[in-house]
Motif scaffolding. Structure first.
Motif, mmCIF file in Angstrom:
data_model
loop_
_atom_site.group_PDB
_atom_site.id
_atom_site.type_symbol
_atom_site.label_atom_id
_atom_site.label_comp_id
_atom_site.label_asym_id
_atom_site.label_seq_id
_atom_site.Cartn_x
_atom_site.Cartn_y
_atom_site.Cartn_z
ATOM 1 N N GLN A 56 0.821 -1.204 0.000
ATOM 2 C CA GLN A 56 0.000 0.000 0.000
ATOM 3 C C GLN A 56 0.861 1.264 0.000
ATOM 4 O OE1 GLN A 56 -3.961 1.102 0.925
ATOM 5 N NE2 GLN A 56 -2.643 2.212 -0.482
ATOM 6 N N SER A 99 -7.875 -6.531 -2.653
ATOM 7 C CA SER A 99 -7.892 -5.109 -3.007
ATOM 8 C C SER A 99 -7.048 -4.836 -4.248
ATOM 9 C CB SER A 99 -7.360 -4.268 -1.843
ATOM 10 O OG SER A 99 -8.131 -4.484 -0.682
ATOM 11 N N GLY A 101 -4.422 -2.579 -6.549
ATOM 12 C CA GLY A 101 -3.256 -1.774 -6.181
ATOM 13 C C GLY A 101 -1.990 -2.603 -6.156
ATOM 14 N N ALA A 383 -5.099 -8.987 1.754
ATOM 15 C CA ALA A 383 -5.146 -7.556 1.427
ATOM 16 C C ALA A 383 -4.818 -6.698 2.641
ATOM 17 C CB ALA A 383 -6.521 -7.195 0.868
ATOM 18 N N TYR A 388 -3.731 -2.805 2.881
ATOM 19 C CA TYR A 388 -4.961 -2.201 2.372
ATOM 20 C C TYR A 388 -6.045 -2.208 3.453
ATOM 21 C CZ TYR A 388 -2.573 -2.141 -2.056
ATOM 22 O OH TYR A 388 -1.646 -1.874 -3.044
ATOM 23 N N ASP A 391 -9.596 -0.163 2.644
ATOM 24 C CA ASP A 391 -10.459 -0.580 1.539
ATOM 25 C C ASP A 391 -11.723 -1.228 2.093
ATOM 26 O OD1 ASP A 391 -11.692 -1.538 -0.710
ATOM 27 O OD2 ASP A 391 -10.207 -3.120 -1.095
#
Length: 414
Positions: A56, A99, A101, A383, A388, A391
């Motif tokens: 992230q 997620s 990204g 995630a 993340y 999210d």
């Protein structure tokens, strides 16, 4: 970067601390045309713990114009984490997550990483002063800092706003008496670097290893492979468990490593490359992350625990949120620091907290080692482990406590 205290002392934003949060905030504010002064009491490069980034973080480095410099610095590539407990193993590839990204990042020597970031902020026009200590602060509509440099020269800085990115120094919480009790127990870590000599088939250098002590599930180890054939290794436990004289730290860490079968096999006799350090009492909290004329970034506001390497990610998320909120304020908009900064930042912190608390009770360990996980749920857990934690399309972010408790009912040993 300079140490000349005769430079401009009236700025849009004064930032206390040149670590990752301060550097990224400075760069984001400079990219919006603000005048920025960064005051750092130490000199860089300097050692810091917190060497395993989460994917992230990469989005914030990219937004701040620092990604290329980080990529070109030659850090150890990272794509996940693997967990070991006795004969149980569980590996998470951060690219296979719920997620969208980044799914990869780096494991970094912080002395180099932090220096790369603050030099990037300076290259974008931030005035960075090393060896300058903030001694007092006046908050409100016209914030003012009392500063002294290493030569003993005192001066004042007038700013339209102050960001505290001082990390564990926690400058504004100390000066303004903002500290509040943390819910996290008092834990400590002892750690060093080793020449690991790991072969390609011995261990996955692209992942952090998190190992649980075979007899105590509340005691855990990290092994973070770094570039150049060295690894960071440490042990985290309740402070009393690691309460040994300074001269006994090396023997204590060596004995603990030898008690964990995987680490003993990989680095049991590897020589320590620096004295074994100890950090304790790092969990911290404040009632609010902002006040009249100031906001707290990263560890200056709250730090949970190192187990999921969330510290730098929270720091960079705080820099991103604060810079965007502050830019709107400096443009004349009416902003609500609670709604725009404090509440959304704490959402992710609370997600991490739910995971950390259940790590130490053993509930999350039961989930991680469950032999037959549902793939979609595993990607949701992955995630969060990848950073993340904001999210809310992920049920384990939207409602982490209830979801984790329900999941543990399925995964707990019977």
């Amino acid at each position: 970067m300079n140490s000349d205290s005769s430079k401009r002392n009236a700025v849009d934003v004064a930032i206390i601390g040149a670590g990752p949060a301060g550097a990224v905030a400075a760069a984001l504010l400079r990219r919006a045309g603000r005048s920025v002064l960064v005051l750092e009491r130490q000199h860089f490069p300097r050692f810091s713990i917190g060497e395993s980034l989460l994917p992230q973080s990469m989005a914030y480095l990219e937004e701040a114009g620092m990604l290329q410099a980080v990529v070109e610095a030659g850090f150890q590539y990272k794509n996940g984490a693997y967990f070991v407990y006795r004969d149980q193993h569980s590996s998470f590839d951060f690219r296979d997550k719920h997620s969208p990204g980044w799914g990869t990042t780096y494991q970094v020597e912080r002395a180099v990483f932090d220096d790369v970031l603050i030099r990037g902020a300076a290259a974008q026009g931030a005035d960075v002063r090393f060896g300058h200590t903030v001694r007092a602060v006046q908050t409100g509509a016209a914030p003012r800092l009392d500063v002294v440099d290493e030569a003993g020269h005192a001066y004042q800085v007038d700013a339209r706003f102050v960001l505290d990115a001082s990390g564990f120094g926690r400058v504004l919480p100390r000066l303004l008496n903002l500290e509040s009790p943390t819910r996290m127990p008092t834990r400590a870590a002892i750690f060093s670097h080793v020449r690991d000599g790991l072969t390609l088939d011995a261990s996955d250098r692209n992942k952090i290893c998190i190992a649980t002590h075979p007899e105590r599930r509340d005691v855990w180890f990290w092994m973070i492979p770094l570039a150049g054939g060295r690894s960071s290794v440490g042990c985290v436990a309740e402070a009393s468990f690691l309460d040994v004289p300074d001269e006994a730290r090396e023997a204590t860490l060596r004995a603990l490593i030898r008690q964990e079968p995987t680490l003993n096999r990989l680095i049991g006799d590897a020589p320590f490359l620096m004295p074994v350090n100890r950090i304790g009492g790092y969990a911290a909290n404040v009632e609010r992350l902002h006040g009249p004329g100031y906001a707290l970034l990263g560890n200056a506001g709250e730090f949970l625990d190192p187990v999921f390497s969330s510290g730098v990610t929270i720091a960079l998320r705080s820099a991103h949120l604060a810079a965007h909120t502050l830019n709107r304020q400096l443009d004349g908009a009416t902003v609500d620091w609670s709604a725009d900064y404090d509440v959304p930042l704490r959402k992710g912190i609370d997600t991490f907290r739910a995971f950390v608390e259940r790590w130490y009770t053993g509930e999350l360990q039961d989930i991680i080692y469950y032999p037959d996980p549902t793939p979609s749920i595993r990607r949701m857990i992955c995630a969060v482990l990848a950073g993340y934690a904001w999210d809310e399309s992920n049920p384990y972010v939207a409602d982490p406590v209830r979801r984790l408790n329900a999941l543990h009912e399925v995964c707990k040993p019977h």
